[in-house]
Structure formats: structure tokens, C-alpha cells
Design a protein around this motif. Sequence first.
Motif, PDB file in Angstrom:
ATOM      1  N   SER A   1     -14.541  -5.181  10.955  1.00 36.71           N
ATOM      2  CA  SER A   1     -13.246  -5.527  11.052  1.00 36.71           C
ATOM      3  C   SER A   1     -12.747  -5.187   9.643  1.00 36.71           C
ATOM      4  O   SER A   1     -11.384  -4.894   9.445  1.00 36.71           O
ATOM      5  N   GLN A   2     -13.749  -5.013   8.712  1.00 36.44           N
ATOM      6  CA  GLN A   2     -13.269  -4.814   7.410  1.00 36.44           C
ATOM      7  C   GLN A   2     -13.275  -3.325   7.235  1.00 36.44           C
ATOM      8  O   GLN A   2     -12.885  -3.094   6.038  1.00 36.44           O
ATOM      9  N   ILE A   3     -13.874  -2.381   7.827  1.00 31.41           N
ATOM     10  CA  ILE A   3     -13.858  -0.962   7.625  1.00 31.41           C
ATOM     11  C   ILE A   3     -13.200  -0.418   8.542  1.00 31.41           C
ATOM     12  O   ILE A   3     -12.973  -0.672   9.818  1.00 31.41           O
ATOM     13  N   ARG A   4     -12.555   0.855   8.122  1.00 31.85           N
ATOM     14  CA  ARG A   4     -11.913   1.723   8.999  1.00 31.85           C
ATOM     15  C   ARG A   4     -12.602   3.056   9.220  1.00 31.85           C
ATOM     16  O   ARG A   4     -13.069   3.535   8.248  1.00 31.85           O
TER      17      ARG A   4
ATOM     18  N   ASN B   1      -9.507   2.606  18.511  1.00 35.78           N
ATOM     19  CA  ASN B   1      -9.171   1.112  18.255  1.00 35.78           C
ATOM     20  C   ASN B   1     -10.069   0.869  16.671  1.00 35.78           C
ATOM     21  O   ASN B   1     -10.345  -0.317  16.722  1.00 35.78           O
ATOM     22  N   GLY B   2     -10.274   1.802  15.963  1.00 34.00           N
ATOM     23  CA  GLY B   2     -11.055   1.691  14.841  1.00 34.00           C
ATOM     24  C   GLY B   2     -12.514   1.322  15.372  1.00 34.00           C
ATOM     25  O   GLY B   2     -12.986   1.557  16.412  1.00 34.00           O
TER      26      GLY B   2
ATOM     27  N   PRO C   1     -19.676   2.272  14.020  1.00 31.50           N
ATOM     28  CA  PRO C   1     -19.740   3.692  13.519  1.00 31.50           C
ATOM     29  C   PRO C   1     -21.089   4.336  13.529  1.00 31.50           C
ATOM     30  O   PRO C   1     -22.250   3.591  13.944  1.00 31.50           O
ATOM     31  N   ILE C   2     -21.053   5.582  13.348  1.00 34.84           N
ATOM     32  CA  ILE C   2     -22.238   6.292  13.693  1.00 34.84           C
ATOM     33  C   ILE C   2     -23.253   5.989  12.613  1.00 34.84           C
ATOM     34  O   ILE C   2     -23.249   5.486  11.556  1.00 34.84           O
TER      35      ILE C   2
ATOM     36  N   ASN D   1     -16.704   5.462  25.303  1.00 35.89           N
ATOM     37  CA  ASN D   1     -15.829   4.731  25.906  1.00 35.89           C
ATOM     38  C   ASN D   1     -14.425   5.364  25.437  1.00 35.89           C
ATOM     39  O   ASN D   1     -13.333   5.281  26.122  1.00 35.89           O
ATOM     40  N   ALA D   2     -14.184   6.012  24.491  1.00 40.51           N
ATOM     41  CA  ALA D   2     -13.167   6.844  23.965  1.00 40.51           C
ATOM     42  C   ALA D   2     -12.716   7.785  24.712  1.00 40.51           C
ATOM     43  O   ALA D   2     -13.913   8.523  24.846  1.00 40.51           O
TER      44      ALA D   2
END
Lengths: 591, 418
Positions: free
Chosen positions: B247-250, B261-262, B269-270, B115-116
Motif C-alpha cells: 500500500s505504500q508503493i506505487r 489498481n496499483g 510488483p514484478i 487479472n488486469a
Amino acid sequence: MLTGDKRETAINIGYSCRLIKDYSSTIILDVPTQAQAHKAMNKAMKDVMKGKSRHVVVVIDGATLGIVEQSTELMALFVELGIRADSVICCRVSPAQKALVVKTVRARCKNTVTLAIGDGANDIAMIQEANVGIGITGKEGLQAARSSDYSIAQFRFLERLLFVHGRWSYVRVSKFVLGTFYKCATFYLTQGLFQIFTGFSGTSLYEQWTLSFYNTLFSSLPVMVVGMFEQDLKASTLLLVPELYTFGPRNSGFSLVTYGTWMAAAVYQAIASLMVPLWIAGAIGKFGVEPDDESLFPMGLGVYTTIVLVVTFKIAYLETHNWSIVTHITSFLTILAWFGYNTAYSFFYPVRTGGYHVRGAFQSLAAHLPFWLTIVVASMIAILPNIMAKIIKAQLYPSDVDLYQELEKDPEAVQRWKEWEVELGNQGAEAEGVTGSKIQRRLSIAASIVSKHSSRRAPSLSSRRGRSKSQQALDANRNDSFLAVGRHSQDARRESFGEGQDQVGDLWGPGSHRRGASSASQMARDRPSRTNSGGPRDAKESGPWSATQLHFPRPFPVPADSDLSVSSTTPLQLGVRRSSSAGHVYGRGMV
Amino acid sequence: MSPDAKDKEQLKSRRPANTAFKQQRLKAWQPILTPKSVLPAFIIIGILFAPLGGLLLWASDTVAEIVIDYTNCDKAGTNYVQVPSDLFSSNFPGSSGDGNPPEFKAIPAVGTFNNATWPTMRCTIKFDVPVTMKHPVFMYYRLTDFYQNHRRYIKSLDLKQLAGEPRTAMELRGGGCEPMATVTEGELRFPIYPCGLIANSIFNDTLDITLSPFNSPDLKPYNMTDKGIAWTVDQTKYLPQQHPDLSQIRPPPNWEKKYPNGYTTSNPPIDISKDEHFQVWMRASGLPNFRKMYAKNEKEDLPAGTYTIDIDMNYNMTVNGGTKSVVLSTVSFMGGRNPFLGIAYIVVGVLCFFLGLLFTARHLYKPRRLGDHTYLSWNQNQSPQHQRNDTDASGGAGSETEPEDLPTATASGASARY
């Protein structure tokens, strides 16, 4: 020789142990005051420097030494005189004076190594003062041995101690030190050189534990074996050829040049060991051909393996002469340890690591033929120039050691040496004390062997080509002239007495060889009868000292067969004391 | 016991045993380096190595390979332009030529990931394969001047995080991942997943792993797979985090194109245990010029023809002045294409052979007799007539001209020798 005995005894012992020779001129210093000591020593020095005598012995007794040692200038003069003389005998000296003599010699000759050997408690001071102190255990007890650096049971063992074990020890320590510096330099230089490829950021090419174990596991055994077992020449050769001992005093085993040579080898081999595997891996060049896994650890493996192989081979094999079973076992163990370590690593290293991906690396590399091919070619490139340089040097600029190593392989030379040893053994104690120095004995034995082998004159070691007739004649002359050397020393009393000063004094000059050559063959025939005779020690003959009378003009004539008494009125006496007990072998340390 | 025997018993000799080991008489091989023994060895090495090198060179030549540098493809324009000759190299064994030189063009396109979307340049490279490339065929990307072996870079990862343990910002701060460990937003700190410079700088050009035939209707597209490109060991090294709090990892800063959007539930994440490109990248290379596998096909041959490959140019290499290339290669029994091994062997073989010959010639011309006494150090410094070239009696004893000379010769004060 420093002894507590009185002068006559000391001089007699000097004769019996060949410290004083038949043709020596003896300078006896026996003066009551400093001024006279000064005068006497100056005169003695002048006479010595004139160079007319072939062998000079200085004899000084304890009282005179006591006078001399009070003034530093006189002591220095005495030591200078002693250095220029061939032998010095100090009689009636106290233990403190013995130590003082050694100390002054050490201070004067800063670059030499002094050795003192003694067997009594009165030698302790001297033994401790010298660089190397040797104590003889036995008749006088163990005090000297206890305070010494080395102790031996008999004086004659000194020869073996110095020539064989001393020399081997020097060679071993030198090679050990050089090998240690070399192996570390080679290894760590690769790390340094690798920085060219890491942007000089300090990344280690090797995994940490593998890196730490280099010095202990993967390179220590070969260099230790060299330090313990190396023999650059056989013991029998070293004993037979004392000249080889000069290897040590000349610093041939360890000097700045030797060190530089090893370091140059280290630099080259580091470059080769690193760059060849990396070049093959495509590190250098525009369109590289990088392998599938070129992460740090596999690359480091290739380089490290090359280094282990090259360093082990160079230290244990290329630079040593004595390849014994211990050498083979330790080299094999080292290389086995390396591959075993890596196999264990490959199977058991933790999977989760950063940087060095060890797990499974060696297994896949070992199955990959190019890895082994790279190791082989890199090792060859590293070591072959070294081998080539060694051969070229050994051929064009052979050292004494090289030459004797070659001779040890020559069956004819070995056979001759065996014959010599037998003859030397036959001559036994008497020969040692009486007929002269080892070299003179060798000459006499050589003469007898030559006469035996004279029919077999064909060159044994050389090629038969290139020997022109004139050269062969010259060779024949030289053969005989070699014998003439020994002959002269024995016959000085006969020949020189009649023919005059110039012959003896000219012995080492250009003319002597040719002159001596004529009767050399005669001497060869005479040899056996004379070898074991009492020789010049025979009191009835006019004695060799008469030869020296020609060189050292005496202040007043002295009858040849009377003992010169100590209490003569002249303060300075030049002349040679004659032994009244010819041929007597003294027991004091002499065998 | 008789007194004699008792005495003997008490008087234990301290004499060392008369064994070969303790008396230093161990049997040893004591070889000497003579021309007769070593020069033949050199010549034999030469004779062995040179043909071996030739064989290796031949083996390397059987590998078909094409390398195309596409760093500046985005400046090529929308029509095909020829790739400059210094930017590609190819080796196709058994073909009369290497075919037409490759051409590339670049058109703007849109990159997508979960989607990105982001604008990018799509580079299309058209290249010739003049002969069939036998399987297995590998596709690599090659980077130059990329110092993955920099000391700080190579340590820049967190093993626990990669093993699946959740790590907080406090734990990562000041650790090996710095400066790529945490992200500060306002007053809050968030851990980066996966942290570290290695993960951050991952190669993100998208190479199309299907090679499309160009103007050849009878050729099928050649599909390659990006599974099985990483080491099997690596696949056990990396484990995904179980139920991470997104929400706690970037994501790392350089990944923002893919995660604008992170990390969100639609854009998680992969899975690092399955993303083999990540695993391949994390295995930091030891040299600044390296190639990493991108895709492979172990079953089918690549038939001869003209193919195109699309590459999304997301990765910025011009910053560090390096280049990026795409590589297609087969293998031989010796591995990939590596002429240097063969060249090294040939060079060593030829040099050994000629040096051996040269030195043999010199040795034959002017040999030094073994054990020649004239070279002994104590025979030097004599007038020529004293030189001993050939004396039987002097066998091994050296010169006898100066018997008394040596023991005192080294004393520094000794002079006036007779």
C-alpha cells in the motif's frame, strides 16, 4: 663586443676573433659633442647604406657612447647603425652602458631574442638585461655565472649550447606543447561529436574515472618523452651546419600554421575515431546492425581504445625522429596501462551502477573478434592520412630538417662530414682564431676534400639519369665557383686590389662565379699550403685593409704600414685598424 | 693520506656521468619517411585489408536476418496487407530469393496481465523464411529515435531500490529519479517502485515468443525462451524487495495498464531479479537506434516455411516519431550481421592500394633525390645559375654563397646585405 678595454686592444681582439675581417671597413665613432655625433653617424649610415663594403664594423668608445646616450634620438640612430653593421665593438664601456646598449637593442628589435655572454662582474648588468644571459665561470670568478640564465665553463661551449642544446630544447618544447594540445583536443572532440547521437543532452561517452585518467595515465608518458628526449638532428650535424640554427628564429617549430596543422589533425582523428566505430555499430544509417551490447560503456571503450592507440603512435612515433628505448618503453607502458586498467575495471568495478555497465564489459568485448577488427580499422583510418600527408610534404616541400635527416642516412655524406670534422679538429685553436669563420674553414676543408675526391665526381646522392652534358659542365663550374667564394675572401687583397672594385663588390653578383671558376682548380691545389699559414695577418704584406681603401674613400691618404693613432685631429676616421701583432691569439675567452 | 689524494677526494667533480642516457647518446632508431620505405607499406596494407574486408563481408552475409517495422501495423486493417518494402529488410544466405514479402494485419484484442485486462491491437505478421535458420536464433525488438542515452534519462534510476532496499518517498524526492520518483495522491506522497524514467518507459509490447507456422501442417511451432536474454551480470544487480508494504508503493505511471489498481497482493510488483525483459531494458543503450533481445532459441533450427508472430501493440512510439521493429537473426563467428566492418576494410584496403600506386608512380616519374640541396631554405631566392643540383664538395654543408648572412639575417632591422 662590449668591453672595458681601450680601443686598440678591442680592435685587436676583434681581429683575432674574426669580428673584424681582413676586408672589413671599420667605422670609428669618436666625437666630443652631440652635434658632431649626429653628423658622424649620419655619414656612417649613408656609407653603410651605399652597400659598397662587404663587411662593416662600427667601433664606439665609452665616452662617445656617453654622449650619444644622452639623446634618445642619437641612441636610436646609433642602434640603427649598429643593426645595419655586421659587427659592433664598444670599447671602454661601463657595466651600465653595456646594459643600456642591450636594452636599447631589445626595445628597437621587439621580435628578436638577445643573448649576452660575459665572464666578469662587470657583465652582470648586461647579462641580466638581455633575453638570454650566459655567464662564463672561471677566471674572473662566479659572479657572472650566478646572475645568468645559463652558465658555461668556456666560451667555446656557447656553440654547442646554442646549436645543439638550444635547438633541441626548442624542438622539444614545441613538440611537447603541440602534442599536449593535440591529445586533449582529439579526445574531448570525440565527446563533443558524440552529442550528435545523444540529442545534445551532454551524456558522456566515457565512464567518469576512465575519462579523468586520460591525461595522467593514458597519454602523458609519450608526450613527456618527446619533451625530454627528442632529437630532430644529430649533434654533429647541427655543429657542422650552422645554417640549421635558423629553424628557431624562423619559428619553424611552433607557429600559428604549425598549431593549425596539428589541430586539423586532431579534428580529423577525432571524427575518424568516433565515427568509424559508431558507424560499424550501425549508428548511422536506416537499417543498423547494432551489436548485442551497445550500451554506453562498451561503445566508449572502442572509441577510447582507438584514441589511445592513435594518439600514442602519432606523438611518440610519427611526429618524432628519435625513437629510443625510452620511447618504446613508455609507449608500451601506456598501452599496457590502458588494457590493464580496463581488465581490472572489468573484474572489480561495482556491479550496481547506472549508465555505465562496466562490470564484465571488457572481458566480453575482448573475446569478441569484431571489437579488435573495429579498433584496427578505425586506427588505420585515423592515422593513415596523416602519414600520407607527411610523406607528400617531405617529398614535395622538404624542410631543411627533412633534408638533413635524409643526408644523415647517406653514408657518403656522413663520410664526408667525418672527414670535415677531422680536418676541423686538426686545424685547432689557430684556425679558429686566424683563418676565419667556421664557414670559411669549411670552405677550405671542402676544397681539400674535393681535390681528393675529384676523381669520384659521380653524383653520390642523386640518380644518374637526367644529367645532360651541359648540365654536368655547369655543375663542374658550380663546384669550382663554390670554392671561389672562399678564395675570394682570402684573395681579396690579391685580386681585387689589381682588378678593381667591381670584382669584389660584385662578388655575390651574377658575374663572380664564372670569373672565379677559372682558377678555382688552381686554388684547390694551392689550398693545403695556405690553410695553415698566417694568412692576411702577416704584417709584411700590404694587408687586406688596402682592399677596403678602395671602397671607402679616405679624407686623406694614410701610409699603409703605419699605425693610425687615436689622437688624430679629424673627429671622424674611417679605416681599418691594423693589428701589430698578427696571428696572435688572445686569451680572452678565445680558444 | 698524501695531500694530493686528499685534495682530489674533497674536490668532487660535478660533471655529469658519461653514460649514454645522461649525455643524450641513447641508441635510437631514427627512421625517415621516404617513399621507398612507406609506399610499399601502403600497398601491403591494401593487399592485406581488402581481402580481409571481403572475408568479413562474406561472414556477415552468412547471417540470416529479417527485420520488419510494425509501427503502423495497427492501421493495417483486419486483413493481411503487404508490408511496404521500405519497412522491412531481410538477408537469407543461400536462397534464391528472400521469399515473399511479409504481410501484417491487426485485430482488436484484449491484453492480460495477472487479472488486469485492457483493450489493445494485436498485430499479426506473416513472414517467409526461405531457408532454414540455423540455431541459435534470436528475436529482438528494435526501436529508432529513442534516446535512451539522454543525460537525464540515463541517470534516472535508484540503485538502492533496485538492489532491494525499501525506499521512502522522502528519500527518493529530489534524487536522480525525478520527475518519476514519487506520486502525490491528495496530500500524501508515495514512492514509485521502480522509480525513474528508464523503468517507467519500459517497452511493453508483448511479442509472442512462439512462431506459429502458417499453412504448413508439417511444421511445428517454434518456441523461443525469454530466459537467459539478459547479461549474467545484470541478474546479480537486481534484487526484489523483501515483503514490501504494497500500500505504500506505487507503480510507475506508464505501467497502469498492467496495474490498474496499483500494487495488490493479487497483482504484486514484478520480481526484478527474474524479469529479464526489465533487466534488458534497464541497460540503457548508447545510441538512439538500438535493438534489445527479447527471446532466443539456442538449440533448434528454424525450418524454412511461413510463420506468423503476434504482437500486442501497447507501446506508443508515434509520440516521438520513432519506429519499432521485430528482428529475427542468427549469428556467425563474427557475431550478428554487420556488413559495415567488411565495407570499412575493403574501402581502406582499396584506397591504400591505389594511393600507394599513385604516389609510387609520381615518385618514379619525378623523384626528389634524397638530400637534394636545392631545396634547402638558404639555397632558395637565388638566380637559377646559382642553384646547386649536384655538388660533391658541398656534401652536407649547404650553400656557401652567403656565409655571413644568417646570424644577422633575422634581426628585424637588418637590411642592405651585401
